[in-house]
Design a protein around this motif. Structure first.
Motif: not given
Length: 489
Positions: A331-333, A241-246, A324-327
């Motif tokens: 993340y909210v699972f 999540y952090e990697l994909n965000k930045k 984005d959809k996968l992560v």
């Protein structure tokens, strides 16, 4: 002649059979070898035995002298085991024996695998009881089941017409001075989330990195979920999540967890990153590693977060909106404890364990196990998952559902067991309800007239290579079981 590791360890015949069955592969869903062995063994002993279509083995032993008029008693255990091993173990569960070792009082696997005390020791107790013709007991009906660790198929398909028992002693408990009197219900969950894999963009230089989480303790997804051992899958998702965000990462693969019934100990992902962003990405991973080590200091001091460049070339990867959809989905699972039991402090009421992630044929495949003390709370978690999957466009399937074992405040068998334990050991046997599925719930669903308890020796680390069992406790529970049977006249 095979050298016995447990030779001379009491109770001798229980340990003999435990070591014997440890040499027979018995992964859940693959129990034919162990089922055939026990069935043939019973026939050779001159006992009435049957093997049903689910490979359950039913063995009956007549009452001892003076107990002929007593109500029959069922002893029940499961033959299968969870097959977990350390990454460096070469053990093949389909053919290799579980090699045992004993250090002081502790029995464990010598090959970096689960021990199989869950529930091999229960099976060994049953075989030792069946063999000994000098014991005092009512008529006995022994039910040894299959697929307890995966689908509950054995317990769910056992035919009530084959049994007359009014009392059920399950031998799948793991704390010597606690008597199990209830358990949760639950269901397996399979989810398939589609993604789009694209060719690696041209015009920039990319390198492949492997991100790996390891060193967590794992454990039983029900009984250990409140212990704070951490989930490798959860930590991997937080990193992604952090990697994909930045960063401009392109995800190539995820491989995490080995069983929906086990808290994940290891997880890894491979991704591409532009060379001009490598240092920033590595810095993000190092920051998350520091966060995780802080969160799990004193709990999982062996926790490692490693990110290294690898030479493996990747023809395609997930990026952009699909990533984005996968992560975001992961993340909210709703992973982990959902609610605590308000009546019994420290007992989890409902939970879900995200146990397996993998890429397969254009899908992210997820396997999880949900549990709850009430059908209503299990349904609530199902509803949450259904909504989540509708939002993200994922397919969902619930399978291997099993019923809760509801606490019976008027259980005469529990009262008798507690009286015997107090007399034998001078201390109270504590009645508990656990946050795990156990076959009593399935069996009482089809045979509601039975009064049930579960007992067993002290074991630790079920569903992990750290599984171990106290030899002294096995001996004490053996004496307790024989005394209990003697008093059920």
């Amino acid at each position: 002649m095979e050298k016995r590791v447990l030779s001379g360890v009491e109770p001798e015949r229980v340990m003999y059979y435990f070591e014997k069955i440890s040499r027979i592969p018995r992964e859940s869903g693959h129990e034919k070898q162990i089922s055939d062995y026990i069935y043939q063994w019973a026939v050779e002993k001159g006992l009435e035995a049957q093997q049903d279509s689910a490979l359950n083995v039913i063995i009956k032993k007549p009452a001892s002298t003076g107990y002929e008029a007593s109500d029959p008693v069922m002893l029940q255990a499961h033959m299968d085991m969870v097959c977990e091993k350390n990454r460096d173990s070469s053990h093949d569960f389909s053919r290799d024996p579980i090699l045992l070792k004993i250090e002081g009082d502790m029995i464990s696997s010598a090959s970096g695998t689960t021990l199989g005390a869950d529930n091999g020791i229960g099976v060994a107790y049953c075989m030792a009881v069946l063999e000994d013709r000098n014991l005092k007991h009512p008529p006995l009906e022994i039910l040894l089941t299959t697929e307890e660790e995966s689908t509950f198929k054995g317990a769910l398909t056992a035919s009530p017409e084959m049994f007359q028992a009014r009392k059920l002693i399950n031998l799948d408990q793991s704390v010597e001075d606690e008597i199990l009197t209830g358990s949760c219900g639950g269901s397996g969950v399979k989810i398939k989330l589609p993604f789009t894999c694209e060719a690696v963009p041209k015009g920039r230089e990319y390198r492949t990195f492997q991100l790996r989480i390891s060193g967590l303790l794992g454990g039983h997804s029900g009984e250990d979920i409140e212990k704070g051992h951490g989930s490798a899958i959860n930590l991997l998702v937080r990193c992604l999540y952090e990697l994909n965000k930045k960063q401009d990462i392109h995800l190539c693969s995820i491989s995490a967890g080995t069983s929906r019934l086990a808290i994940s100990r290891e997880a890894e992902a491979k991704f591409l990153i532009p060379q001009d962003q490598e240092q920033e990405a590595l810095c993000i991973v190092e920051q998350m590693s520091t966060v995780f080590r802080t969160e799990y200091r004193g709990i999982c001091d062996a926790l490692e977060v490693q990110c290294r460049a690898i030479s493996q070339a990747e023809p395609g990867a997930i990026s952009g909106d699909s990533l984005d959809k996968l992560v975001q989905f992961l993340y909210v699972f709703p992973d982990g404890i959902r609610n605590m039991n308000g009546v019994m402090p420290g007992v989890v009421e409902s939970s879900i364990n995200l146990g397996i992630l993998r890429f397969q044929n254009g899908y992210l495949e997820v396997e999880a196990e949900l549990r709850g003390a009430f059908a209503s709370t299990c349904q609530h978690i199902k509803n949450q998952l259904n909504v989540l999957c509708r939002i993200f466009g994922a397919e969902i399937q619930f399978f291997s559902e099993y019923a809760a074992w509801v606490y019976n405040p008027e259980s005469e068998l529990r009262q008798k067991a507690m009286e015997v334990f107090k007399r034998e050991f001078g201390k109270q046997l504590k009645p508990i309800v656990i946050h795990a599925g156990i076959e009593c719930g399935c069996l009482l669903q089809s045979m509601p007239w039975m009064d049930a308890v579960a007992v067993g020796p002290s074991c630790w680390g079920f569903h992990s290579p750290g599984e171990r069992m106290s030899a002294a406790s096995v001996n004490r529970v053996w004496g307790f079981l024989l005394k209990l049977l003697e008093e059920l006249k």
